[in-house]
Design a protein around this motif. Structure first.
Motif, PDB file in Angstrom:
ATOM      1  N   THR A   2       0.830  -1.190   0.000  1.00  0.00           N
ATOM      2  CA  THR A   2       0.000   0.000   0.000  1.00  0.00           C
ATOM      3  C   THR A   2       0.865   1.239   0.000  1.00  0.00           C
ATOM      4  O   THR A   2       2.031   1.212   0.410  1.00  0.00           O
ATOM      5  CB  THR A   2      -0.914   0.045   1.235  1.00  0.00           C
ATOM      6  OG1 THR A   2      -0.092   0.205   2.389  1.00  0.00           O
ATOM      7  CG2 THR A   2      -1.768  -1.200   1.343  1.00  0.00           C
ATOM      8  N   ASN A 288      -5.921  12.556   3.961  1.00  0.00           N
ATOM      9  CA  ASN A 288      -5.346  11.216   4.092  1.00  0.00           C
ATOM     10  C   ASN A 288      -4.403  11.027   2.908  1.00  0.00           C
ATOM     11  O   ASN A 288      -4.846  10.862   1.770  1.00  0.00           O
ATOM     12  CB  ASN A 288      -6.442  10.146   4.081  1.00  0.00           C
ATOM     13  CG  ASN A 288      -5.881   8.744   4.259  1.00  0.00           C
ATOM     14  OD1 ASN A 288      -4.669   8.522   4.166  1.00  0.00           O
ATOM     15  ND2 ASN A 288      -6.762   7.787   4.516  1.00  0.00           N
ATOM     16  N   ASN A 290      -2.726   8.650   1.946  1.00  0.00           N
ATOM     17  CA  ASN A 290      -2.810   7.357   1.264  1.00  0.00           C
ATOM     18  C   ASN A 290      -3.865   7.354   0.161  1.00  0.00           C
ATOM     19  O   ASN A 290      -3.913   6.427  -0.644  1.00  0.00           O
ATOM     20  CB  ASN A 290      -3.136   6.251   2.259  1.00  0.00           C
ATOM     21  CG  ASN A 290      -1.931   5.886   3.108  1.00  0.00           C
ATOM     22  OD1 ASN A 290      -0.925   6.587   3.104  1.00  0.00           O
ATOM     23  ND2 ASN A 290      -2.037   4.790   3.834  1.00  0.00           N
ATOM     24  N   ASP A 291      -4.699   8.366   0.137  1.00  0.00           N
ATOM     25  CA  ASP A 291      -5.712   8.520  -0.894  1.00  0.00           C
ATOM     26  C   ASP A 291      -5.083   9.304  -2.042  1.00  0.00           C
ATOM     27  O   ASP A 291      -4.796  10.497  -1.911  1.00  0.00           O
ATOM     28  CB  ASP A 291      -6.922   9.266  -0.315  1.00  0.00           C
ATOM     29  CG  ASP A 291      -8.062   9.419  -1.310  1.00  0.00           C
ATOM     30  OD1 ASP A 291      -7.792   9.797  -2.472  1.00  0.00           O
ATOM     31  OD2 ASP A 291      -9.215   9.181  -0.926  1.00  0.00           O
ATOM     32  N   GLU A 292      -4.858   8.646  -3.169  1.00  0.00           N
ATOM     33  CA  GLU A 292      -4.099   9.295  -4.231  1.00  0.00           C
ATOM     34  C   GLU A 292      -4.818  10.490  -4.845  1.00  0.00           C
ATOM     35  O   GLU A 292      -4.167  11.448  -5.266  1.00  0.00           O
ATOM     36  CB  GLU A 292      -3.713   8.286  -5.318  1.00  0.00           C
ATOM     37  CG  GLU A 292      -2.533   7.418  -4.930  1.00  0.00           C
ATOM     38  CD  GLU A 292      -1.681   7.007  -6.116  1.00  0.00           C
ATOM     39  OE1 GLU A 292      -2.175   7.057  -7.266  1.00  0.00           O
ATOM     40  OE2 GLU A 292      -0.514   6.659  -5.891  1.00  0.00           O
ATOM     41  N   GLN A 293      -6.141  10.458  -4.945  1.00  0.00           N
ATOM     42  CA  GLN A 293      -6.808  11.635  -5.497  1.00  0.00           C
ATOM     43  C   GLN A 293      -6.589  12.838  -4.583  1.00  0.00           C
ATOM     44  O   GLN A 293      -6.337  13.947  -5.055  1.00  0.00           O
ATOM     45  CB  GLN A 293      -8.306  11.418  -5.714  1.00  0.00           C
ATOM     46  CG  GLN A 293      -8.972  12.675  -6.267  1.00  0.00           C
ATOM     47  CD  GLN A 293     -10.369  12.460  -6.787  1.00  0.00           C
ATOM     48  OE1 GLN A 293     -10.624  11.544  -7.551  1.00  0.00           O
ATOM     49  NE2 GLN A 293     -11.286  13.321  -6.367  1.00  0.00           N
ATOM     50  N   ALA A 294      -6.659  12.622  -3.290  1.00  0.00           N
ATOM     51  CA  ALA A 294      -6.397  13.718  -2.355  1.00  0.00           C
ATOM     52  C   ALA A 294      -4.956  14.190  -2.476  1.00  0.00           C
ATOM     53  O   ALA A 294      -4.670  15.400  -2.477  1.00  0.00           O
ATOM     54  CB  ALA A 294      -6.688  13.266  -0.928  1.00  0.00           C
ATOM     55  N   ARG A 295      -4.027  13.247  -2.598  1.00  0.00           N
ATOM     56  CA  ARG A 295      -2.609  13.605  -2.672  1.00  0.00           C
ATOM     57  C   ARG A 295      -2.304  14.412  -3.929  1.00  0.00           C
ATOM     58  O   ARG A 295      -1.681  15.474  -3.873  1.00  0.00           O
ATOM     59  CB  ARG A 295      -1.761  12.329  -2.632  1.00  0.00           C
ATOM     60  CG  ARG A 295      -0.272  12.585  -2.625  1.00  0.00           C
ATOM     61  CD  ARG A 295       0.481  11.391  -2.055  1.00  0.00           C
ATOM     62  NE  ARG A 295       0.424  10.215  -2.903  1.00  0.00           N
ATOM     63  CZ  ARG A 295       1.283   9.972  -3.905  1.00  0.00           C
ATOM     64  NH1 ARG A 295       2.232  10.858  -4.182  1.00  0.00           N
ATOM     65  NH2 ARG A 295       1.214   8.871  -4.609  1.00  0.00           N
ATOM     66  N   ARG A 366      -8.123   2.509  -7.387  1.00  0.00           N
ATOM     67  CA  ARG A 366      -7.544   2.803  -6.080  1.00  0.00           C
ATOM     68  C   ARG A 366      -6.278   1.993  -5.813  1.00  0.00           C
ATOM     69  O   ARG A 366      -5.658   2.153  -4.770  1.00  0.00           O
ATOM     70  CB  ARG A 366      -8.582   2.558  -4.978  1.00  0.00           C
ATOM     71  CG  ARG A 366      -9.686   3.608  -4.979  1.00  0.00           C
ATOM     72  CD  ARG A 366     -10.586   3.508  -3.760  1.00  0.00           C
ATOM     73  NE  ARG A 366     -11.581   4.578  -3.753  1.00  0.00           N
ATOM     74  CZ  ARG A 366     -11.393   5.789  -3.223  1.00  0.00           C
ATOM     75  NH1 ARG A 366     -10.243   6.076  -2.659  1.00  0.00           N
ATOM     76  NH2 ARG A 366     -12.345   6.703  -3.268  1.00  0.00           N
ATOM     77  N   TYR A 372      -5.806   8.084 -10.378  1.00  0.00           N
ATOM     78  CA  TYR A 372      -6.494   8.644  -9.213  1.00  0.00           C
ATOM     79  C   TYR A 372      -7.771   9.400  -9.569  1.00  0.00           C
ATOM     80  O   TYR A 372      -8.172  10.324  -8.853  1.00  0.00           O
ATOM     81  CB  TYR A 372      -5.552   9.583  -8.455  1.00  0.00           C
ATOM     82  CG  TYR A 372      -4.799  10.573  -9.327  1.00  0.00           C
ATOM     83  CD1 TYR A 372      -5.398  11.759  -9.748  1.00  0.00           C
ATOM     84  CD2 TYR A 372      -3.493  10.326  -9.717  1.00  0.00           C
ATOM     85  CE1 TYR A 372      -4.714  12.659 -10.542  1.00  0.00           C
ATOM     86  CE2 TYR A 372      -2.797  11.216 -10.501  1.00  0.00           C
ATOM     87  CZ  TYR A 372      -3.410  12.386 -10.913  1.00  0.00           C
ATOM     88  OH  TYR A 372      -2.728  13.276 -11.703  1.00  0.00           O
ATOM     89  N   TYR A 374     -10.865   9.067  -9.083  1.00  0.00           N
ATOM     90  CA  TYR A 374     -12.017   8.455  -8.403  1.00  0.00           C
ATOM     91  C   TYR A 374     -13.268   9.303  -8.615  1.00  0.00           C
ATOM     92  O   TYR A 374     -14.353   8.778  -8.854  1.00  0.00           O
ATOM     93  CB  TYR A 374     -11.768   8.320  -6.895  1.00  0.00           C
ATOM     94  CG  TYR A 374     -10.396   7.820  -6.489  1.00  0.00           C
ATOM     95  CD1 TYR A 374      -9.654   6.963  -7.304  1.00  0.00           C
ATOM     96  CD2 TYR A 374      -9.839   8.198  -5.283  1.00  0.00           C
ATOM     97  CE1 TYR A 374      -8.402   6.522  -6.923  1.00  0.00           C
ATOM     98  CE2 TYR A 374      -8.589   7.751  -4.887  1.00  0.00           C
ATOM     99  CZ  TYR A 374      -7.866   6.928  -5.717  1.00  0.00           C
ATOM    100  OH  TYR A 374      -6.615   6.500  -5.338  1.00  0.00           O
TER     101      TYR A 374
END
Length: 545
Positions: A2, A288, A290-295, A366, A372, A374
């Motif tokens: 992950t 977060n 670990n959430d690629e869209q957020a990153r 995901r 990313y 989503y």
């Protein structure tokens, strides 16, 4: 594996590549050693030469230094070296009898000739940030190699290339011997599990004996970063760094450059160095990583949180990088889908040249790195468009003050297919404000300088110059007028004589080490791989997309 495990390992200062047993960085996820297939041996008919004497006649030369085009010229190659460049006539004046042989040495017999009338000759392109894939995207690295060569890329810096270091070294050596159809390969690797400065130095010393040319770093903790970079310099190794968000708060671009980093790749670290009201990015409280869209979505929202373009802080930042000799390798192409994902998803080349498995990898997911989308919104795209305007200014201002900029693609992710994504980098540098000749300089001479300087060596390619390696590109359109003619799918325009819409361009020949490759044939080979995979899917019930 992950993203969270990677982030945790990076935060612990272990490194950001093969960080510990079983822990692989995001840009290697679903790409590593297992199942990656080395290139097939070069087949009969794959490239002509090298020749005792190859002459390219009556061609316009763009030499890569920034000098204007000049021609007609005769360019002579002996073996794998350029041995002569001479005027072949006077522009606008009919050539004398035997004009095709005019110019110093131009009339001597050749065992192979190319009529370059109406064509442009450039140095081979240098892609400074590549991965060659691996399962599940493209198991065969030959797919990436042929797409690169078909787009004029004669040298790549693998960061890393694919699979293990042993795999990369083997492919590099096979390419050097021209046993495979591939660009020449510079092998950069990520440090392993190094938790102390002593371990970092030992890793570099050992790696220098195993065939690497340089280090691909993350945002290591300061004492580890310092040891890695200092030892790399002692060993004659280059360095480039993706200063990832998990570590950039303690190791931004100017911090790393002060420790001796050679190249900042992507944009990470620049904006964090220029923060105006914060010392860390003001992440949303519900963030977060670990959430690629957020990153990926949040990084674009830094565009208005820094000291603005032209401010004293902005100028001082760039001036210090210039003094330190930092190279900027922006790889603007790889994030460009964030500005308009629909355009990237429907690019002209996907149907014929993007493998179904690679297209699958691009789709919203995901688990696949860089996929990313989503719930990618118009606001996300607007933030990226705003971000790019500031990023463009940063890179162009650095170029204007004499800082070195190179071209890299990082293709194989985010809807950017090998080769095609590299040419998009030309478009984006021109959009940033580079003159087309400055773009070519970035793509050729600047890359060569950056790869050779850590070794203390003069450049061996990157300029059309007598004595250098015969790595060159021939195209039958003027690339300075429209870089789109360098795409394998060419450029679309209306033919006023026929009234028909036509596609023009596409590189005609790529010459590497004096071997002449038909770029259109390389693309045919790639198209056959795509067709084969589509056919195999159709033969399995329920497997089609």
């Amino acid at each position: 594996m992950t993203v969270g495990r990677w982030l945790a390992a990076a935060a612990a200062g272990v490194g950001a590549g093969v960080l510990a047993a079983g822990v692989i960085a995001p840009d290697l996820m679903a790409q590593g050693g297992g199942g990656t297939i080395p290139a097939s041996a070069r087949r009969q008919g794959e490239g002509l030469g090298p020749f005792t004497r190859l002459v390219i006649r009556n061609v316009m030369v763009i030499d890569g230094t920034g000098a204007p085009p000049a021609g007609p010229m005769n360019v002579t190659v002996s073996g794998n070296r350029i041995t002569g460049i001479a005027a072949a006539g006077t522009p606008g004046v009919p050539q004398r009898q035997g004009g095709a042989g005019a110019g110093r040495g131009g009339g001597q017999p050749a065992d192979h000739e190319i009529d370059g009338t109406g064509m442009y000759l450039l140095p081979g392109f240098v892609d400074m940030h590549v991965h060659a894939g691996g399962p599940p995207k493209n198991a065969e690295v030959e797919y990436a190699y042929k797409l690169w060569l078909a787009h004029g890329v004669t040298t790549v810096r693998g960061v890393p290339l694919a699979g293990t270091n042993e795999f990369a070294v083997s492919e590099k050596q096979r390419s050097e011997r021209n046993e495979i159809v591939a660009p020449r390969i510079f092998n950069y690797q990520r440090p392993g599990n190094v938790s102390t400065p002593e371990a970092a130095r030992a890793w570099v010393q050992n790696a220098a004996k195993t065939g690497i040319d340089g280090l691909k770093l993350g945002a290591q903790i300061p004492e580890i970063m310092a040891a890695l970079l200092d030892e790399a310099k002692k060993q004659g190794l280059g360095s480039t760094a993706h200063l990832q968000q998990s570590g950039v708060a303690q190791m931004n671009a100017i911090d790393a450059a002060r420790l001796g980093l050679g190249t900042v790749t992507h944009f990470y670290g620049h904006f964090e160095s220029l923060l105006k009201d914060y010392v860390v990015q003001p992440w949303p409280v519900e963030m977060n990583a670990n959430d690629e869209q957020a990153r990926f979505g949040q990084v674009a929202r830094l565009w208005d949180k820094i000291h603005p373009p032209g401010s004293p802080e902005w100028k001082a930042y760039l001036a210090e990088h210039k003094k330190l000799g930092t190279v900027f390798d922006p790889t603007m192409t790889i994030y460009s889908a964030g500005r308009d994902v629909m355009r990237a998803r429907n690019a002209d080349w996907h149907e014929k040249y993007t493998l179904p498995t690679l297209m699958d990898f691009y789709q919203p997911s995901r688990t696949n790195h860089g996929s990313y989308w989503y719930d990618w919104t118009l606001q996300d795209e607007i933030e990226w468009r705003n971000f790019y305007q500031v990023w463009f200014k940063l890179v162009n201002d650095y170029k204007k003050m004499g800082g070195r900029v190179t071209t890299g693609s990082d293709a194989g992710f985010i809807y950017q297919t090998y080769g095609f994504g590299y040419i998009l980098e030309f478009e984006m540098l021109q959009e940033a404000g580079f003159h087309p000749l400055e773009v070519i300089q970035a793509a050729t001479m600047n890359g060569a300088l950056t790869l050779h300087e850590p070794k203390g060596q003069p450049i061996q390619f990157g300029i059309v110059r007598s004595g250098l390696l015969a790595d060159m590109v021939l195209v039958d359109q003027n690339p300075l007028q429209n870089f789109k003619v360098l795409y394998g799918t060419g450029a679309v325009r209306l033919n006023d004589k026929t009234g028909q819409v036509e596609r023009v361009g596409g590189i005609k020949y790529t010459i590497k080490d004096g071997i002449v490759y038909d770029a259109k044939k390389l693309l045919d080979d790639v198209a056959a791989m795509v067709t084969k995979q589509k056919s195999e899917r159709q033969s399995v019930p329920g497997s089609g997309r």
